[in-house]
Each structure stands twice: as C-alpha cells, then as structure tokens.
Design a protein around this motif. Structure first.
Motif, short mmCIF file in Angstrom:
data_model
loop_
_atom_site.label_atom_id
_atom_site.label_comp_id
_atom_site.label_asym_id
_atom_site.label_seq_id
_atom_site.Cartn_x
_atom_site.Cartn_y
_atom_site.Cartn_z
N THR A 10 34.59 1.29 9.74
CA THR A 10 33.24 1.05 9.20
C THR A 10 33.30 1.03 7.67
O THR A 10 34.23 1.59 7.07
CB THR A 10 32.28 2.17 9.62
OG1 THR A 10 32.72 3.40 9.01
CG2 THR A 10 32.21 2.33 11.13
N GLU A 12 31.54 2.82 5.83
CA GLU A 12 31.45 4.24 5.44
C GLU A 12 32.84 4.88 5.40
O GLU A 12 33.12 5.70 4.52
CB GLU A 12 30.52 5.01 6.39
CG GLU A 12 29.06 4.61 6.29
CD GLU A 12 28.72 3.29 7.03
OE1 GLU A 12 27.68 2.71 6.69
OE2 GLU A 12 29.51 2.86 7.89
N GLN A 13 33.70 4.53 6.35
CA GLN A 13 35.06 5.07 6.34
C GLN A 13 35.84 4.53 5.14
O GLN A 13 36.64 5.26 4.55
CB GLN A 13 35.79 4.74 7.64
CG GLN A 13 35.31 5.55 8.81
CD GLN A 13 36.06 5.21 10.10
OE1 GLN A 13 36.79 4.22 10.18
NE2 GLN A 13 35.86 6.04 11.12
N GLY A 129 34.96 -5.90 12.39
CA GLY A 129 34.62 -5.23 11.14
C GLY A 129 35.64 -4.23 10.64
O GLY A 129 35.42 -3.55 9.65
#
Length: 150
Positions: A10, A12-13, A129
């Motif tokens: 993601t 965020e990661q 993604g």
C-alpha cells in the motif's frame, strides 16, 4: 529478492518505510529516486518528510524544480524531469552540500552533477498496487544505512 529490497502493498507501507529511512539520515545526505510515472516517488518523499518532522503537505515540484521544507532537518525536494540540459547551472551542489536532506526525482537526468556518495532508490510497479523498493547504496555510509533498515 535483492539484499536491499522492500515490497510495499500500500502507499502507507511505502511511506512507513520512508519514515524509517528518514530516522537514519543526516545533513548532506542525497537520495536519488528513480521510477516510472506513478511509481510512488512523491509518495515515498511524503513519508520521508513525515519522518523528518515536516507537517506541511509535500507534493511534486515538477514545475518549480526545487521545493524546500523545514523539519528536524531541511528537506530539499527536486524533480529534474523538466531540466533540459544536465549541465545547466541550477546550483544543485549547494543543496547536495547543504544542511539538509536532498531528494532528487528522475536523478539520472543530472547524473553528472550528483555526488559520488548517495542512495539510489528504484521504485517499481507491481500487480494490485504493490511497489518494489530497491535500494542501491553508493558509499560506506549508505551501505550501513541499508544494513540498518534491513
């Protein structure tokens, strides 16, 4: 998997990984970011900025070439995609030798102006993604940083 590769599922990661890296950086460090359009270069830089304590919104300096942000260390965010001549004197060395951290998107376009010691980070698109983040350290300092991250 290469010795210094991280897979982020993601955005965020990706940002969390960049925040961890930010904690290991010091003034004068240069990060060269490479990747296709949409690979996550600006997302990575946003995480780096968060890790440096920068609260201002970070976005790509595509048309301004350089944006500066203040945090625990200054962040100099460059996007050299539109620099037409790699020998154009835009004062990059002042940033590279400055008191902050420099991030250069599309760094290969000014390769001759980059410092010898730096950390090149390649971001690759994956399925669903996923992003592969591959670190290529140049110099013992950046090699040590990579070892600490992994």
């Amino acid at each position: 998997m290469t010795p210094f590769e991280f897979v982020a599922a993601t955005p965020e990661q990706t940002q969390e990984f960049a925040k961890r890296l930010a904690g290991l950086l010091q003034p004068g460090d240069v990060i060269a970011l490479e990747g296709d359009l949409g690979a996550g270069k600006t997302t990575f830089t946003k995480g780096l900025a968060q890790g440096l304590g920068i609260t201002k919104n970070v976005n790509s300096p595509t048309f301004t070439i350089i944006k500066e942000y203040q945090g625990k260390l200054p962040l100099y965010h460059m996007d050299v995609y539109r620099v037409e001549d790699s020998f154009e004197d835009l004062g990059f060395e002042e940033y590279f030798e400055g008191n902050g951290v420099t991030v250069v998107e599309w760094a290969h376009l000014i390769e001759t102006q980059l410092p010898e010691n730096l950390l090149t980070i390649h971001l690759y698109h994956g399925d669903n993604g996923i992003r592969r983040i591959v670190l290529d350290p140049k110099g013992p300092r950046f090699d040590q940083i990579c070892k600490e991250l992994f």
